[in-house]
Motif scaffolding. Structure first.
Motif, PDB file in Angstrom:
ATOM      1  N   GLY A  39      33.312   5.457 -27.924  1.00  0.00           N
ATOM      2  CA  GLY A  39      33.757   4.501 -26.909  1.00  0.00           C
ATOM      3  C   GLY A  39      35.062   3.855 -27.329  1.00  0.00           C
ATOM      4  O   GLY A  39      36.079   4.538 -27.509  1.00  0.00           O
ATOM      5  N   SER A  40      35.040   2.553 -27.523  1.00  0.00           N
ATOM      6  CA  SER A  40      36.252   1.849 -27.965  1.00  0.00           C
ATOM      7  C   SER A  40      35.999   1.092 -29.275  1.00  0.00           C
ATOM      8  O   SER A  40      36.654   0.102 -29.564  1.00  0.00           O
ATOM      9  N   THR A  41      35.011   1.561 -30.040  1.00  0.00           N
ATOM     10  CA  THR A  41      34.698   0.889 -31.313  1.00  0.00           C
ATOM     11  C   THR A  41      34.526   1.886 -32.456  1.00  0.00           C
ATOM     12  O   THR A  41      34.168   3.048 -32.253  1.00  0.00           O
ATOM     13  N   VAL A  42      34.798   1.377 -33.649  1.00  0.00           N
ATOM     14  CA  VAL A  42      34.486   2.099 -34.888  1.00  0.00           C
ATOM     15  C   VAL A  42      33.454   1.267 -35.612  1.00  0.00           C
ATOM     16  O   VAL A  42      33.625   0.056 -35.777  1.00  0.00           O
ATOM     17  N   SER A  43      32.345   1.875 -36.043  1.00  0.00           N
ATOM     18  CA  SER A  43      31.362   1.128 -36.827  1.00  0.00           C
ATOM     19  C   SER A  43      31.354   1.649 -38.258  1.00  0.00           C
ATOM     20  O   SER A  43      31.476   2.852 -38.493  1.00  0.00           O
ATOM     21  N   LEU A  44      31.241   0.699 -39.191  1.00  0.00           N
ATOM     22  CA  LEU A  44      31.171   1.023 -40.612  1.00  0.00           C
ATOM     23  C   LEU A  44      29.787   0.631 -41.109  1.00  0.00           C
ATOM     24  O   LEU A  44      29.318  -0.475 -40.838  1.00  0.00           O
ATOM     25  N   ARG A  45      29.154   1.536 -41.823  1.00  0.00           N
ATOM     26  CA  ARG A  45      27.795   1.269 -42.331  1.00  0.00           C
ATOM     27  C   ARG A  45      27.761   1.588 -43.820  1.00  0.00           C
ATOM     28  O   ARG A  45      28.179   2.664 -44.245  1.00  0.00           O
ATOM     29  N   ALA A  46      27.283   0.617 -44.615  1.00  0.00           N
ATOM     30  CA  ALA A  46      27.163   0.830 -46.064  1.00  0.00           C
ATOM     31  C   ALA A  46      25.777   0.368 -46.501  1.00  0.00           C
ATOM     32  O   ALA A  46      25.217  -0.566 -45.931  1.00  0.00           O
ATOM     33  N   THR A  47      25.226   1.021 -47.529  1.00  0.00           N
ATOM     34  CA  THR A  47      23.883   0.661 -47.996  1.00  0.00           C
ATOM     35  C   THR A  47      23.714   1.006 -49.471  1.00  0.00           C
ATOM     36  O   THR A  47      24.392   1.889 -49.992  1.00  0.00           O
ATOM     37  N   LEU A  49      20.313   1.133 -50.287  1.00  0.00           N
ATOM     38  CA  LEU A  49      18.895   1.364 -49.995  1.00  0.00           C
ATOM     39  C   LEU A  49      18.078   0.074 -49.938  1.00  0.00           C
ATOM     40  O   LEU A  49      16.954   0.073 -49.442  1.00  0.00           O
ATOM     41  N   ASP A  50      18.632  -1.032 -50.473  1.00  0.00           N
ATOM     42  CA  ASP A  50      17.954  -2.334 -50.356  1.00  0.00           C
ATOM     43  C   ASP A  50      18.656  -3.243 -49.351  1.00  0.00           C
ATOM     44  O   ASP A  50      18.033  -4.077 -48.713  1.00  0.00           O
ATOM     45  N   ILE A  51      19.968  -3.082 -49.255  1.00  0.00           N
ATOM     46  CA  ILE A  51      20.772  -3.860 -48.305  1.00  0.00           C
ATOM     47  C   ILE A  51      21.559  -2.882 -47.445  1.00  0.00           C
ATOM     48  O   ILE A  51      22.032  -1.853 -47.943  1.00  0.00           O
ATOM     49  N   GLU A  52      21.697  -3.219 -46.178  1.00  0.00           N
ATOM     50  CA  GLU A  52      22.531  -2.411 -45.289  1.00  0.00           C
ATOM     51  C   GLU A  52      23.419  -3.346 -44.477  1.00  0.00           C
ATOM     52  O   GLU A  52      22.949  -4.347 -43.942  1.00  0.00           O
ATOM     53  N   VAL A  53      24.717  -3.040 -44.418  1.00  0.00           N
ATOM     54  CA  VAL A  53      25.626  -3.832 -43.597  1.00  0.00           C
ATOM     55  C   VAL A  53      26.285  -2.906 -42.573  1.00  0.00           C
ATOM     56  O   VAL A  53      26.705  -1.800 -42.903  1.00  0.00           O
ATOM     57  N   ILE A  54      26.301  -3.358 -41.313  1.00  0.00           N
ATOM     58  CA  ILE A  54      26.933  -2.603 -40.229  1.00  0.00           C
ATOM     59  C   ILE A  54      27.925  -3.531 -39.548  1.00  0.00           C
ATOM     60  O   ILE A  54      27.575  -4.659 -39.188  1.00  0.00           O
ATOM     61  N   GLU A  55      29.159  -3.053 -39.369  1.00  0.00           N
ATOM     62  CA  GLU A  55      30.157  -3.854 -38.669  1.00  0.00           C
ATOM     63  C   GLU A  55      30.866  -2.990 -37.639  1.00  0.00           C
ATOM     64  O   GLU A  55      31.247  -1.854 -37.917  1.00  0.00           O
ATOM     65  N   ARG A  56      31.019  -3.535 -36.429  1.00  0.00           N
ATOM     66  CA  ARG A  56      31.701  -2.816 -35.350  1.00  0.00           C
ATOM     67  C   ARG A  56      33.075  -3.431 -35.124  1.00  0.00           C
ATOM     68  O   ARG A  56      33.200  -4.647 -34.999  1.00  0.00           O
ATOM     69  N   LEU A  57      34.099  -2.568 -35.050  1.00  0.00           N
ATOM     70  CA  LEU A  57      35.477  -3.025 -34.893  1.00  0.00           C
ATOM     71  C   LEU A  57      36.098  -2.403 -33.649  1.00  0.00           C
ATOM     72  O   LEU A  57      35.842  -1.225 -33.344  1.00  0.00           O
ATOM     73  N   PRO A  58      36.923  -3.159 -32.927  1.00  0.00           N
ATOM     74  CA  PRO A  58      37.632  -2.555 -31.792  1.00  0.00           C
ATOM     75  C   PRO A  58      38.667  -1.554 -32.297  1.00  0.00           C
ATOM     76  O   PRO A  58      39.333  -1.786 -33.308  1.00  0.00           O
ATOM     77  N   ALA A  59      38.802  -0.424 -31.617  1.00  0.00           N
ATOM     78  CA  ALA A  59      39.744   0.613 -32.039  1.00  0.00           C
ATOM     79  C   ALA A  59      40.105   1.499 -30.844  1.00  0.00           C
ATOM     80  O   ALA A  59      39.415   1.490 -29.823  1.00  0.00           O
ATOM     81  N   MET A  60      41.192   2.248 -30.982  1.00  0.00           N
ATOM     82  CA  MET A  60      41.541   3.267 -29.982  1.00  0.00           C
ATOM     83  C   MET A  60      40.930   4.578 -30.438  1.00  0.00           C
ATOM     84  O   MET A  60      41.349   5.152 -31.453  1.00  0.00           O
ATOM     85  N   VAL A  61      39.905   5.015 -29.726  1.00  0.00           N
ATOM     86  CA  VAL A  61      39.196   6.244 -30.116  1.00  0.00           C
ATOM     87  C   VAL A  61      39.688   7.389 -29.242  1.00  0.00           C
ATOM     88  O   VAL A  61      39.400   7.447 -28.042  1.00  0.00           O
ATOM     89  N   GLU A  62      40.457   8.286 -29.860  1.00  0.00           N
ATOM     90  CA  GLU A  62      40.938   9.461 -29.126  1.00  0.00           C
ATOM     91  C   GLU A  62      39.887  10.563 -29.131  1.00  0.00           C
ATOM     92  O   GLU A  62      39.762  11.329 -28.182  1.00  0.00           O
ATOM     93  N   GLN A  63      39.142  10.616 -30.227  1.00  0.00           N
ATOM     94  CA  GLN A  63      38.100  11.640 -30.343  1.00  0.00           C
ATOM     95  C   GLN A  63      36.925  11.048 -31.109  1.00  0.00           C
ATOM     96  O   GLN A  63      37.086  10.579 -32.239  1.00  0.00           O
ATOM     97  N   ALA A  64      35.756  11.031 -30.457  1.00  0.00           N
ATOM     98  CA  ALA A  64      34.565  10.467 -31.103  1.00  0.00           C
ATOM     99  C   ALA A  64      34.128  11.370 -32.252  1.00  0.00           C
ATOM    100  O   ALA A  64      34.438  12.567 -32.276  1.00  0.00           O
TER     101      ALA A  64
END
Length: 372
Positions: A39-47, A49-64
């Motif tokens: 869509g129009s976001t990039v999400s970053l996910r890091a873990t 195995l005990d903690i997980e962080v997900i952040e969504r950022l606005p971006a220009m997505v030419e190709q998903a």
């Protein structure tokens, strides 16, 4: 995958993501961050195995698309690129590479398949409630210094977050202790939090959570189950396992009958402790407090380095008392006190001492004495 994104936004998100990722990993994929564009976001996910962080950022997505790349490496590259740069992230599954392009700078990074990236199992949360960011930041900031680092007493390796009975009704309370000092901090109970189970939030999670609590006006939602806790702030979600153990009955170690009261300027007290502790070769060396009518004498004796003494005017009108403490513990507690005056309540030289901020009972500290 082909996306364009601002450097400043990606840098901030990668700073949070790489904080979760352990630098030494036996499982290679856990060193990576999952980058997903749609869509129009990039999400970053890091873990880890005990903690997980997900952040969504606005971006220009030419190709998903999606890929995983070394978190610390991507963070360092983005950090060293010029301010205001516009980045392009282009991944090619055939080559197994992620290209990072900014102006004339170009990096080609090794990737691992997204299918290998572990996703934390979803949980049924018993309670969800909104909490004000400044109040939540306060209770974690003021308690985390007392968290134990002793792995054998794993149930003390976090902050116990639970609903408790305060001086004026129910409160949301954070408690931490390592057996030598204890911090008990209260905030007003948020609407909907009453049935929340008490959980021990791990030390690492508390550190990562602190990075999320920057914007006082942000909407923060806490979801709690017996095994997990989730913090949602704007487009950011931090999920963590909680420590599987029973937190000790801390109320038994909080003295209620200490009647020798000393009131002192918190900043002046901290400076005096720091001055006399300079001659200690170890920070754990005891500093002796000698109290007499409106006078506090501080002293340290170090066989290797020498001795030091200092004196403060305080409000104290009781029997003379000599008591010793770990200098570092006194400094850490004094550093939490926001109000001008710190109130110390003593019993005797061998009993725990209670410390609070003026007459405020929402922040209470206990410190065990040392022999001097």
């Amino acid at each position: 995958m082909k996306v364009s994104i601002e450097r400043a936004q990606l840098l901030k998100a990668m700073s949070r993501a790489q904080g979760v990722v352990e630098r030494k990993n036996t499982i290679p994929i856990l060193a990576n961050v999952l980058v997903e564009a749609e869509g129009s976001t990039v999400s970053l996910r890091a873990t880890d195995l005990d903690i997980e962080v997900i952040e969504r950022l606005p971006a220009m997505v030419e190709q998903a698309g999606a890929t995983t790349v070394a978190a610390h490496l991507l963070f360092e590259i983005v950090r060293k690129l010029p301010e205001g740069a516009q980045l392009q992230l282009i991944s090619d599954t055939a080559s197994g590479r992620l290209d990072v392009i900014a102006g004339r700078s170009r990096f080609s990074l090794a990737t691992l398949p997204r299918e290998d990236f572990p996703v934390m199992a979803s949980s049924e949360y018993q309670v969800s409630y909104a909490a004000p960011v400044p109040a939540l930041r306060r209770i974690f900031d003021k308690s985390q210094f007392a968290v134990s680092t002793e792995e054998t007493r794993y149930y003390l390796n976090g902050v116990y977050l639970h609903v408790a009975e305060g001086a004026e009704g129910k409160v949301l309370r954070a408690v931490a202790t390592d057996g030598h000092r204890l911090a008990r901090i209260d905030m007003p109970l948020p609407d909907g939090a009453e049935g929340a189970p008490g959980v021990i939030v791990p030390r690492k999670t508390v550190g990562e959570l602190r990075k999320l609590l920057e914007n006082d006006d942000a909407e923060l939602t806490i979801s709690v189950s017996e095994t997990k806790i989730r913090f949602s702030v704007d487009a950011l979600v931090l999920t963590s396992k909680v420590i599987d153990g029973a937190f000790p009955d801390y109320s038994r170690v909080i003295p209620t009958a200490n009647n020798r009261k000393m009131e002192v300027d918190a900043k002046e007290f901290a400076k005096a402790v720091d001055r006399v502790a300079t001659v200690s070769q170890e920070r754990s060396r005891a500093v002796k407090l000698a109290l007499d009518h409106d006078r506090l004498a501080l002293s340290v004796n170090s066989p290797e380095a020498g001795s030091a003494a200092d004196e403060l005017t305080v409000a104290y009108d009781d029997e003379a008392l000599e008591i010793g403490f770990n200098a570092r513990y006194l400094l850490e507690i004094a550093g939490q006190i926001d109000r001008e005056n710190a109130v110390f309540m003593f019993a005797d030289a061998g009993a725990p001492t209670l410390v609070r901020e003026g007459e405020d009972l929402s922040a209470v500290y206990v410190v065990m004495p040392m022999r001097v």
